[in-house]
Design a protein around this motif. Structure first.
Motif, PDB file in Angstrom:
ATOM      1  N   VAL A  60       0.839  -1.205   0.000  1.00 13.86           N
ATOM      2  CA  VAL A  60       0.000   0.000   0.000  1.00 13.86           C
ATOM      3  C   VAL A  60       0.872   1.253   0.000  1.00 13.86           C
ATOM      4  CG1 VAL A  60      -1.708   1.336   1.308  1.00 13.86           C
ATOM      5  CG2 VAL A  60      -1.922  -1.153   1.147  1.00 13.86           C
ATOM      6  N   GLY A  61       1.894   1.242   0.864  1.00 11.22           N
ATOM      7  CA  GLY A  61       2.803   2.381   0.919  1.00 11.22           C
ATOM      8  C   GLY A  61       3.525   2.603  -0.390  1.00 11.22           C
ATOM      9  N   ALA A  62       3.968   1.524  -1.032  1.00 13.23           N
ATOM     10  CA  ALA A  62       4.679   1.631  -2.303  1.00 13.23           C
ATOM     11  C   ALA A  62       3.772   2.175  -3.399  1.00 13.23           C
ATOM     12  CB  ALA A  62       5.241   0.272  -2.705  1.00 13.23           C
ATOM     13  N   VAL A  63       2.531   1.693  -3.424  1.00 15.72           N
ATOM     14  CA  VAL A  63       1.572   2.155  -4.446  1.00 15.72           C
ATOM     15  C   VAL A  63       1.235   3.626  -4.245  1.00 15.72           C
ATOM     16  CG1 VAL A  63      -0.798   1.920  -5.284  1.00 15.72           C
ATOM     17  CG2 VAL A  63       0.591  -0.121  -4.894  1.00 15.72           C
ATOM     18  N   LEU A  64       0.980   4.015  -3.002  1.00 16.24           N
ATOM     19  CA  LEU A  64       0.655   5.418  -2.724  1.00 16.24           C
ATOM     20  C   LEU A  64       1.830   6.337  -3.038  1.00 16.24           C
ATOM     21  CD1 LEU A  64      -1.419   5.197   0.595  1.00 16.24           C
ATOM     22  CD2 LEU A  64      -2.248   5.740  -1.698  1.00 16.24           C
ATOM     23  N   ALA A  65       3.046   5.865  -2.773  1.00 21.39           N
ATOM     24  CA  ALA A  65       4.236   6.656  -3.113  1.00 21.39           C
ATOM     25  C   ALA A  65       4.326   6.856  -4.622  1.00 21.39           C
ATOM     26  CB  ALA A  65       5.493   5.967  -2.588  1.00 21.39           C
ATOM     27  N   MET A  66       4.024   5.803  -5.372  1.00 22.60           N
ATOM     28  CA  MET A  66       4.042   5.900  -6.828  1.00 22.60           C
ATOM     29  C   MET A  66       2.941   6.842  -7.318  1.00 22.60           C
ATOM     30  SD  MET A  66       3.517   2.910  -9.696  1.00 22.60           S
ATOM     31  CE  MET A  66       1.763   2.814  -9.307  1.00 22.60           C
ATOM     32  N   LEU A  67       1.739   6.714  -6.743  1.00 22.66           N
ATOM     33  CA  LEU A  67       0.629   7.583  -7.137  1.00 22.66           C
ATOM     34  C   LEU A  67       0.942   9.044  -6.833  1.00 22.66           C
ATOM     35  CD1 LEU A  67      -2.517   5.542  -6.017  1.00 22.66           C
ATOM     36  CD2 LEU A  67      -1.765   6.022  -8.358  1.00 22.66           C
ATOM     37  N   PHE A  68       1.546   9.289  -5.664  1.00 22.14           N
ATOM     38  CA  PHE A  68       1.908  10.662  -5.336  1.00 22.14           C
ATOM     39  C   PHE A  68       2.870  11.221  -6.375  1.00 22.14           C
ATOM     40  CE2 PHE A  68       4.907  13.687  -3.567  1.00 22.14           C
ATOM     41  CZ  PHE A  68       4.051  14.662  -3.073  1.00 22.14           C
ATOM     42  N   SER A  69       3.840  10.428  -6.777  1.00 22.45           N
ATOM     43  CA  SER A  69       4.812  10.888  -7.765  1.00 22.45           C
ATOM     44  C   SER A  69       4.135  11.188  -9.102  1.00 22.45           C
ATOM     45  CB  SER A  69       5.908   9.836  -7.955  1.00 22.45           C
ATOM     46  OG  SER A  69       6.614   9.622  -6.757  1.00 22.45           O
ATOM     47  N   VAL A  70       3.194  10.337  -9.508  1.00 19.38           N
ATOM     48  CA  VAL A  70       2.458  10.565 -10.756  1.00 19.38           C
ATOM     49  C   VAL A  70       1.633  11.847 -10.660  1.00 19.38           C
ATOM     50  CG1 VAL A  70       0.603   9.698 -12.240  1.00 19.38           C
ATOM     51  CG2 VAL A  70       2.355   8.127 -11.388  1.00 19.38           C
ATOM     52  N   PHE A  71       0.915  12.008  -9.543  1.00 20.99           N
ATOM     53  CA  PHE A  71       0.081  13.196  -9.373  1.00 20.99           C
ATOM     54  C   PHE A  71       0.928  14.465  -9.229  1.00 20.99           C
ATOM     55  CE2 PHE A  71      -3.252  10.202  -7.349  1.00 20.99           C
ATOM     56  CZ  PHE A  71      -3.694   9.837  -8.612  1.00 20.99           C
ATOM     57  N   CYS A  72       2.117  14.311  -8.638  1.00 22.29           N
ATOM     58  CA  CYS A  72       3.029  15.453  -8.547  1.00 22.29           C
ATOM     59  C   CYS A  72       3.456  15.894  -9.943  1.00 22.29           C
ATOM     60  CB  CYS A  72       4.256  15.087  -7.709  1.00 22.29           C
ATOM     61  SG  CYS A  72       5.459  16.419  -7.514  1.00 22.29           S
ATOM     62  N   LEU A  73       3.690  14.921 -10.825  1.00 18.92           N
ATOM     63  CA  LEU A  73       4.010  15.249 -12.213  1.00 18.92           C
ATOM     64  C   LEU A  73       2.882  16.055 -12.855  1.00 18.92           C
ATOM     65  CD1 LEU A  73       5.577  11.945 -13.625  1.00 18.92           C
ATOM     66  CD2 LEU A  73       6.732  14.117 -13.231  1.00 18.92           C
ATOM     67  N   LEU A  74       1.643  15.587 -12.666  1.00 21.80           N
ATOM     68  CA  LEU A  74       0.483  16.291 -13.238  1.00 21.80           C
ATOM     69  C   LEU A  74       0.354  17.685 -12.643  1.00 21.80           C
ATOM     70  CD1 LEU A  74      -2.143  13.387 -13.248  1.00 21.80           C
ATOM     71  CD2 LEU A  74      -0.893  14.303 -15.205  1.00 21.80           C
ATOM     72  N   ALA A  75       0.518  17.778 -11.320  1.00 27.08           N
ATOM     73  CA  ALA A  75       0.391  19.083 -10.654  1.00 27.08           C
ATOM     74  C   ALA A  75       1.463  20.053 -11.123  1.00 27.08           C
ATOM     75  CB  ALA A  75       0.466  18.902  -9.133  1.00 27.08           C
ATOM     76  N   SER A  76       2.639  19.529 -11.466  1.00 25.10           N
ATOM     77  CA  SER A  76       3.708  20.415 -11.927  1.00 25.10           C
ATOM     78  C   SER A  76       3.331  21.115 -13.223  1.00 25.10           C
ATOM     79  CB  SER A  76       5.014  19.632 -12.109  1.00 25.10           C
ATOM     80  OG  SER A  76       4.966  18.782 -13.240  1.00 25.10           O
ATOM     81  N   PHE A  77       2.458  20.500 -14.009  1.00 22.35           N
ATOM     82  CA  PHE A  77       1.992  21.138 -15.242  1.00 22.35           C
ATOM     83  C   PHE A  77       0.846  22.117 -14.966  1.00 22.35           C
ATOM     84  CE2 PHE A  77       3.832  17.160 -16.883  1.00 22.35           C
ATOM     85  CZ  PHE A  77       4.734  17.697 -17.788  1.00 22.35           C
ATOM     86  N   GLY A  78       0.147  21.932 -13.841  1.00 22.77           N
ATOM     87  CA  GLY A  78      -0.968  22.822 -13.509  1.00 22.77           C
ATOM     88  C   GLY A  78      -0.532  23.980 -12.641  1.00 22.77           C
ATOM     89  N   ILE A  79      -0.468  23.742 -11.328  1.00 28.06           N
ATOM     90  CA  ILE A  79      -0.083  24.795 -10.380  1.00 28.06           C
ATOM     91  C   ILE A  79       1.334  25.291 -10.643  1.00 28.06           C
ATOM     92  CG2 ILE A  79       0.722  23.100  -8.679  1.00 28.06           C
ATOM     93  CD1 ILE A  79      -0.113  24.966  -6.478  1.00 28.06           C
ATOM     94  N   GLY A  80       2.203  24.412 -11.173  1.00 24.34           N
ATOM     95  CA  GLY A  80       3.592  24.789 -11.347  1.00 24.34           C
ATOM     96  C   GLY A  80       3.969  25.269 -12.730  1.00 24.34           C
ATOM     97  N   ASN A  81       3.015  25.302 -13.659  1.00 21.32           N
ATOM     98  CA  ASN A  81       3.373  25.695 -15.018  1.00 21.32           C
ATOM     99  C   ASN A  81       2.274  26.535 -15.667  1.00 21.32           C
ATOM    100  OD1 ASN A  81       3.826  25.700 -17.873  1.00 21.32           O
ATOM    101  ND2 ASN A  81       5.113  23.908 -17.714  1.00 21.32           N
ATOM    102  N   MET A  82       1.208  25.887 -16.125  1.00 23.72           N
ATOM    103  CA  MET A  82       0.232  26.575 -16.970  1.00 23.72           C
ATOM    104  C   MET A  82      -0.481  27.730 -16.280  1.00 23.72           C
ATOM    105  SD  MET A  82      -1.330  23.478 -19.289  1.00 23.72           S
ATOM    106  CE  MET A  82      -1.720  22.404 -17.906  1.00 23.72           C
ATOM    107  N   SER A  83      -0.892  27.546 -15.014  1.00 21.19           N
ATOM    108  CA  SER A  83      -1.587  28.633 -14.323  1.00 21.19           C
ATOM    109  C   SER A  83      -0.644  29.800 -14.057  1.00 21.19           C
ATOM    110  CB  SER A  83      -2.207  28.129 -13.010  1.00 21.19           C
ATOM    111  OG  SER A  83      -1.201  27.668 -12.131  1.00 21.19           O
TER     112      SER A  83
END
Length: 428
Positions: A92-115
């Motif tokens: 569970v911890g490994a999966v959530l860590a992976m999901l966080f990294s994926v969502f961090c990538l997506l957020a970097s394009f939103g809050i951290g780039n386009m907006s």
């Protein structure tokens, strides 16, 4: 590379959080949710201070050294090594860590780039008449030079200019607020009435008004201070501080300074200058985003007001873009290894052009969506590991306040714990 000092880390984190969210985010919240949105922004900040404290305590406690002997920490590490260490929770911890990294990538394009880029382009067009596409091309080239070419001088200059610009912005907002100090009582009344639907927002029905106030206050509050996203902890974890609690306390200060102080100043600047009808909550200006704040500054500083806000947004937003490119790179590295990070960087740079030309509403909607996704695994980790945070805090209180002779809790890993204990009294 030397580890960052506590002061450097705090300044870096503040530079990343004090920016467009404090200007564009607040004005957007006022336009969409009325004065009552500010109250709910305060509520988000109150809980955000506790969340940011926990994130930073966990970030320091579960951080590791990489192959360059630098600290590496963040939500992915306390999810994998903290939550994953619990019985039956390794996967569970490994999966959530992976999901966080994926969502961090997506957020970097939103809050951290386009907006961020969208805010710059909109301001440059309003204040100086520069076409959005031209702004996007120029920023894309500069970002490519810094992110791909390793040109550190531009980034170094921006790092020095942003804190100065933040200070100038706060001083300017204070001057506007003091000039309209007679309106403060009315402004406070409008904020509290709007928050609890004691009057309509923008002429709408009361129930709809309070829903808008809560929604926009909370969304813009999270965008501004980033508490709960697990982003700033990546910076805080690189500090050379040994005590997790000490870094956690600076996390509390970061959210307080960002939202309670700077966002409130922005809100009072706009609300006290007559740009919003304090009886109905309706915005009496056609300006959008930070242009509304620029109009408020213009009531005191004339034509220099909007120009100053445009330059401030340029520096704030672009420094945030550079910072988030680092966050996204770390997330990509966690998923695919350091050798593949060039792919992420190229895609990140291309999206700068998209951000400059898309609509304001779309840019903010994408940011809100990606923020929510990123927060989910991080908050699961923070809540689940809250007993660890409480134990570390109690240990610090016993040692530093009550004077008990107990073994400090500095790291989850014995080898790092032993290393951190050396010279603890002299450095912390």
């Amino acid at each position: 590379m030397l580890q960052k000092s506590l002061t450097t880390t705090l300044c870096t984190a503040l530079a990343a959080t004090i920016g467009t969210g404090n200007i564009v985010g607040v004005s957007t919240a006022l336009i969409a949710g009325g004065p009552g949105a500010i109250f709910w922004m305060w509520i988000v900040a109150f809980f955000g201070m506790m969340t940011n404290y926990s994130e930073n305590v966990l970030g320091i406690y579960y951080r590791r050294k990489n192959d360059k002997n630098e600290w590496s920490g963040g939500a992915m590490y306390y999810l994998r090594d903290g939550l994953g260490a619990k019985q039956g929770m390794k996967q569970v911890g490994a999966v959530l860590a992976m999901l966080f990294s994926v969502f961090c990538l997506l957020a970097s394009f939103g809050i951290g780039n386009m907006s961020q880029i969208n805010s710059i382009a909109g301001n440059m067009k309003t204040a100086f008449g520069v076409p959005s596409i031209a702004t996007g091309i120029v920023l894309m080239v500069i970002a490519a030079l810094v992110i791909l070419g390793g040109i550190k001088r531009i980034a170094s200059v921006a790092e020095k200019l942003v804190p100065v610009m933040a200070l100038l912005y706060v001083v300017g907002a204070l001057i506007v607020c003091i000039s309209n100090i007679g309106q403060f009582g009315v402004v406070f009344t409008a904020i509290f009435k709007g928050a609890f639907a004691m009057k309509a927002v923008g002429g709408g029905i009361v129930g709809s008004g309070v829903k808008l106030a809560i929604t926009w206050g909370m969304k813009r509050g999270v965008f501004s201070n980033e508490a709960g996203l697990g982003s700033s902890v990546m910076v805080h974890s690189s500090s050379n501080v040994k005590e997790p609690v000490r870094q956690g306390m600076w996390g509390i200060f970061e959210v307080f300074a960002d939202t309670i102080i700077v966002c409130t100043l922005t809100a009072f600047t706009v609300l006290s200058t007559g740009l919003v009808d304090l009886d109905t909550g309706a915005v009496l200006s056609s300006s959008e985003g930070s242009a509304l704040v620029g109009e408020a500054f213009a009531t005191i500083f004339g034509s220099a007001g909007p120009a100053f806000i445009a330059v401030a947004i340029l520096l704030f937003a672009f420094s945030t873009v550079l910072g988030w490119s680092h966050y996204g790179t770390k997330a990509f590295e966690y998923l695919f290894g350091s050798g593949a990070t060039i792919i992420y960087r190229v895609i990140f740079i291309v999206f700068i052009l998209f951000g400059a030309t898309m609509s304001l509403d779309l840019a903010w909607d994408l940011s809100d969506t990606f923020n929510g996704l990123m927060a989910i695994p991080n908050l699961i980790g923070v809540v689940t590991l809250s007993p660890v945070v409480m134990k570390i805090t109690a240990n610090y209180v016993d040692r530093k306040i009550k004077g008990h002779d107990v073994k400090p809790m500095l790291s989850a890993f014995p080898e790092i714990q032993a290393e951190q204990e050396k010279g603890l009294d002299s450095s912390d």
